[in-house]
Scaffold this motif. Structure first.
Motif, PDB file in Angstrom:
ATOM      1  N   GLU A   1      24.087   1.486  -8.540  1.00  0.00           N
ATOM      2  CA  GLU A   1      23.279   2.286  -7.613  1.00  0.00           C
ATOM      3  C   GLU A   1      24.170   2.765  -6.470  1.00  0.00           C
ATOM      4  N   HIS A   2      25.042   1.863  -5.993  1.00  0.00           N
ATOM      5  CA  HIS A   2      25.967   2.227  -4.916  1.00  0.00           C
ATOM      6  C   HIS A   2      27.384   2.111  -5.453  1.00  0.00           C
ATOM      7  N   CYS A   3      28.160   3.165  -5.223  1.00  0.00           N
ATOM      8  CA  CYS A   3      29.557   3.141  -5.677  1.00  0.00           C
ATOM      9  C   CYS A   3      30.288   2.038  -4.908  1.00  0.00           C
ATOM     10  N   SER A   4      31.071   1.226  -5.603  1.00  0.00           N
ATOM     11  CA  SER A   4      31.848   0.170  -4.939  1.00  0.00           C
ATOM     12  C   SER A   4      33.100   0.808  -4.334  1.00  0.00           C
ATOM     13  N   PRO A   5      33.260   0.798  -2.985  1.00  0.00           N
ATOM     14  CA  PRO A   5      34.433   1.455  -2.394  1.00  0.00           C
ATOM     15  C   PRO A   5      35.763   0.921  -2.931  1.00  0.00           C
ATOM     16  N   PRO A   6      35.933  -0.428  -3.104  1.00  0.00           N
ATOM     17  CA  PRO A   6      37.215  -0.881  -3.646  1.00  0.00           C
ATOM     18  C   PRO A   6      37.495  -0.341  -5.057  1.00  0.00           C
ATOM     19  N   LEU A   7      36.440  -0.214  -5.845  1.00  0.00           N
ATOM     20  CA  LEU A   7      36.645   0.309  -7.195  1.00  0.00           C
ATOM     21  C   LEU A   7      37.014   1.798  -7.133  1.00  0.00           C
ATOM     22  N   GLY A   8      36.320   2.521  -6.254  1.00  0.00           N
ATOM     23  CA  GLY A   8      36.662   3.936  -6.056  1.00  0.00           C
ATOM     24  C   GLY A   8      38.106   4.076  -5.595  1.00  0.00           C
ATOM     25  N   ALA A   9      38.540   3.142  -4.732  1.00  0.00           N
ATOM     26  CA  ALA A   9      39.912   3.200  -4.213  1.00  0.00           C
ATOM     27  C   ALA A   9      40.922   2.929  -5.334  1.00  0.00           C
ATOM     28  N   LEU A  10      40.571   2.034  -6.238  1.00  0.00           N
ATOM     29  CA  LEU A  10      41.465   1.752  -7.373  1.00  0.00           C
ATOM     30  C   LEU A  10      41.613   3.012  -8.244  1.00  0.00           C
ATOM     31  N   ALA A  11      40.487   3.624  -8.571  1.00  0.00           N
ATOM     32  CA  ALA A  11      40.536   4.834  -9.406  1.00  0.00           C
ATOM     33  C   ALA A  11      41.308   5.946  -8.691  1.00  0.00           C
ATOM     34  N   GLU A  12      41.058   6.078  -7.401  1.00  0.00           N
ATOM     35  CA  GLU A  12      41.721   7.130  -6.625  1.00  0.00           C
ATOM     36  C   GLU A  12      43.220   6.849  -6.489  1.00  0.00           C
TER      37      GLU A  12
ATOM     38  N   HIS B   1      33.947  -0.676 -22.001  1.00  0.00           N
ATOM     39  CA  HIS B   1      34.949  -0.505 -20.938  1.00  0.00           C
ATOM     40  C   HIS B   1      34.377   0.368 -19.831  1.00  0.00           C
ATOM     41  N   LEU B   2      35.079   0.371 -18.718  1.00  0.00           N
ATOM     42  CA  LEU B   2      34.736   1.268 -17.610  1.00  0.00           C
ATOM     43  C   LEU B   2      35.985   2.121 -17.335  1.00  0.00           C
ATOM     44  N   THR B   3      35.877   3.412 -17.585  1.00  0.00           N
ATOM     45  CA  THR B   3      37.044   4.290 -17.421  1.00  0.00           C
ATOM     46  C   THR B   3      37.352   4.493 -15.946  1.00  0.00           C
ATOM     47  N   LEU B   4      38.621   4.247 -15.591  1.00  0.00           N
ATOM     48  CA  LEU B   4      39.077   4.491 -14.205  1.00  0.00           C
ATOM     49  C   LEU B   4      39.635   5.905 -14.077  1.00  0.00           C
ATOM     50  N   VAL B   5      40.535   6.245 -14.977  1.00  0.00           N
ATOM     51  CA  VAL B   5      41.115   7.593 -14.999  1.00  0.00           C
ATOM     52  C   VAL B   5      41.351   7.978 -16.450  1.00  0.00           C
TER      53      VAL B   5
ATOM     54  N   PHE C   1      51.615  14.037 -13.769  1.00  0.00           N
ATOM     55  CA  PHE C   1      50.577  14.091 -14.804  1.00  0.00           C
ATOM     56  C   PHE C   1      49.499  15.083 -14.375  1.00  0.00           C
ATOM     57  N   THR C   2      48.939  15.774 -15.351  1.00  0.00           N
ATOM     58  CA  THR C   2      47.867  16.733 -15.059  1.00  0.00           C
ATOM     59  C   THR C   2      46.537  16.054 -15.348  1.00  0.00           C
ATOM     60  N   LEU C   3      45.654  16.054 -14.360  1.00  0.00           N
ATOM     61  CA  LEU C   3      44.359  15.386 -14.528  1.00  0.00           C
ATOM     62  C   LEU C   3      43.240  16.365 -14.216  1.00  0.00           C
ATOM     63  N   GLU C   4      42.113  16.155 -14.866  1.00  0.00           N
ATOM     64  CA  GLU C   4      40.946  16.981 -14.544  1.00  0.00           C
ATOM     65  C   GLU C   4      40.438  16.618 -13.157  1.00  0.00           C
ATOM     66  N   ALA C   5      39.755  17.560 -12.526  1.00  0.00           N
ATOM     67  CA  ALA C   5      39.297  17.324 -11.154  1.00  0.00           C
ATOM     68  C   ALA C   5      37.919  16.663 -11.094  1.00  0.00           C
ATOM     69  N   ARG C   6      37.449  16.111 -12.210  1.00  0.00           N
ATOM     70  CA  ARG C   6      36.115  15.476 -12.233  1.00  0.00           C
ATOM     71  C   ARG C   6      36.042  14.303 -11.265  1.00  0.00           C
ATOM     72  N   PRO C   7      34.960  14.186 -10.500  1.00  0.00           N
ATOM     73  CA  PRO C   7      34.844  13.019  -9.620  1.00  0.00           C
ATOM     74  C   PRO C   7      34.683  11.733 -10.438  1.00  0.00           C
ATOM     75  N   PHE C   8      35.150  10.628  -9.857  1.00  0.00           N
ATOM     76  CA  PHE C   8      35.029   9.327 -10.531  1.00  0.00           C
ATOM     77  C   PHE C   8      33.584   8.840 -10.448  1.00  0.00           C
ATOM     78  N   VAL C   9      33.021   8.508 -11.577  1.00  0.00           N
ATOM     79  CA  VAL C   9      31.688   7.893 -11.612  1.00  0.00           C
ATOM     80  C   VAL C   9      31.815   6.613 -12.436  1.00  0.00           C
ATOM     81  N   ALA C  10      31.667   5.476 -11.741  1.00  0.00           N
ATOM     82  CA  ALA C  10      31.822   4.196 -12.440  1.00  0.00           C
ATOM     83  C   ALA C  10      30.651   4.002 -13.400  1.00  0.00           C
ATOM     84  N   HIS C  11      30.930   3.917 -14.670  1.00  0.00           N
ATOM     85  CA  HIS C  11      29.857   3.702 -15.647  1.00  0.00           C
ATOM     86  C   HIS C  11      30.431   3.092 -16.927  1.00  0.00           C
TER      87      HIS C  11
END
Ligand code: ATP
Ligand code: MG
Length: 188
Positions: free
Chosen positions: A100-111, A48-52, A122-132
Motif C-alpha cells: 500500500e505504501h512504497c518502502s523508501p529503503p526499497l525504492g532507494a535500493l532500486a534507484e 521474485h520482486l524486480t528491482l531493475v 547501460f540503457t534502461l527504460e524510464a518506467r517508475p519502480f513499482v514494488a510488486h
C-alpha cells in the motif's frame, strides 16, 4: 560470439528473491486464486520482486552489471517490504502482490542500482519502480473485490538482506530464471 560477430546476449534483471517462508505464503495465495478463478500460478521457485529490468545485454557486459551491483550492495542497507495489497491487471491478465505504501529503503535500493547502471552506460527504460510480485498469469476472470483484500489483515512482511541478478529464458512452461550473481546488502 554469435554468427554476426556480436557477443552472445542474455535477458537480465535485478531482483529480490523471497526467503522460504515468504515464498510459501506467496505461492499459497497464488494457488488459492488459481483454484477458484483459474490462471497459471508463477512456479514457486520463480517468485521474485524486480528491482531493475535491464533487458538484453551482451555477455561481455556482465562484469559491468556485477560491478554496479557490488557498489550498490556496499552502500545500501537491507530492509523490509510489507505486501498487503493484491492487484488484478485485467489487460495483462495478472495478479500481483504489492505494498500500500512504497518502502523508501526499497525504492532507494532500486534507484541506486538504476543510477549505477546508467553511470556504467547501460540503457534502461524510464518506467517508475513499482514494488510488486507477480503471483498469477492468464487470469481471465475478474476476482471479486473482497478477494483482493486477502493480505490486508495478514500482510506478508518480507525482510531482505540481499539481491540477485537473474537471466530470463523462455521455457515451455513460461520463463525460467537462472541466477548470475547474488549480493549481500551492507549495514545489516
Ligand atoms: P514472460 O515474459 O515469459 O511471460 P516474465 O515476464 O516473468 O515472463 P521477463 O519478461 O523476462 O519474464 O521479465 C523478467 C522480470 O522483469 C519480470 O518480473 C517482469 O515483470 C520484469 N520486466 C519485464 N520487462 C520489463 C520492463 N520492460 N520493465 C520493467 N520490468 C520488466
Ligand atoms: Mg515478460
Amino acid at each position: 560470439m554469435n554468427v554476426v560477430g556480436k557477443p552472445d546476449g542474455a535477458r537480465v534483471f535485478f531482483a529480490l528473491s523471497p526467503g522460504e517462508r515468504c515464498r510459501r505464503r506467496l505461492f499459497a495465495v497464488a494457488n488459492d486464486f488459481a483454484a477458484r478463478l483459474g490462471g497459471r500460478p508463477m512456479p514457486k521457485e520463480t517468485l521474485h520482486l524486480t528491482l531493475v529490468f535491464v533487458g538484453e545485454v551482451g555477455l561481455d557486459r556482465l562484469p559491468g552489471l556485477r560491478a554496479a551491483a557490488g557498489e550498490v550492495a556496499q552502500a545500501t542497507a537491507g530492509g523490509s517490504v510489507v505486501l498487503n495489497r493484491l492487484h488484478h491487471h485485467p489487460a495483462g491478465k495478472m495478479l500481483w502482490a504489492a505494498s500500500e505504501h512504497c518502502s523508501p529503503p526499497l525504492g532507494a535500493l532500486a534507484e541506486g542500482l538504476r543510477r549505477s547502471l546508467l553511470a556504467r552506460g547501460f540503457t534502461l527504460e524510464a518506467r517508475p519502480f513499482v514494488a510488486h510480485v507477480t503471483l498469477l498469469r492468464r487470469l481471465t476472470v475478474r476476482p471479486p473485490a473482497g478477494d483482493l483484500d486477502a493480505l490486508k489483515n495478514v500482510p506478508i512482511r518480507w525482510r531482505y538482506r540481499d539481491f540477485v541478478l537473474l537471466r530470463s529464458r523462455s521455457g515451455p512452461g513460461g520463463s525460467v530464471y537462472e541466477p548470475l550473481g547474488a549480493w549481500t546488502l551492507g549495514g545489516n
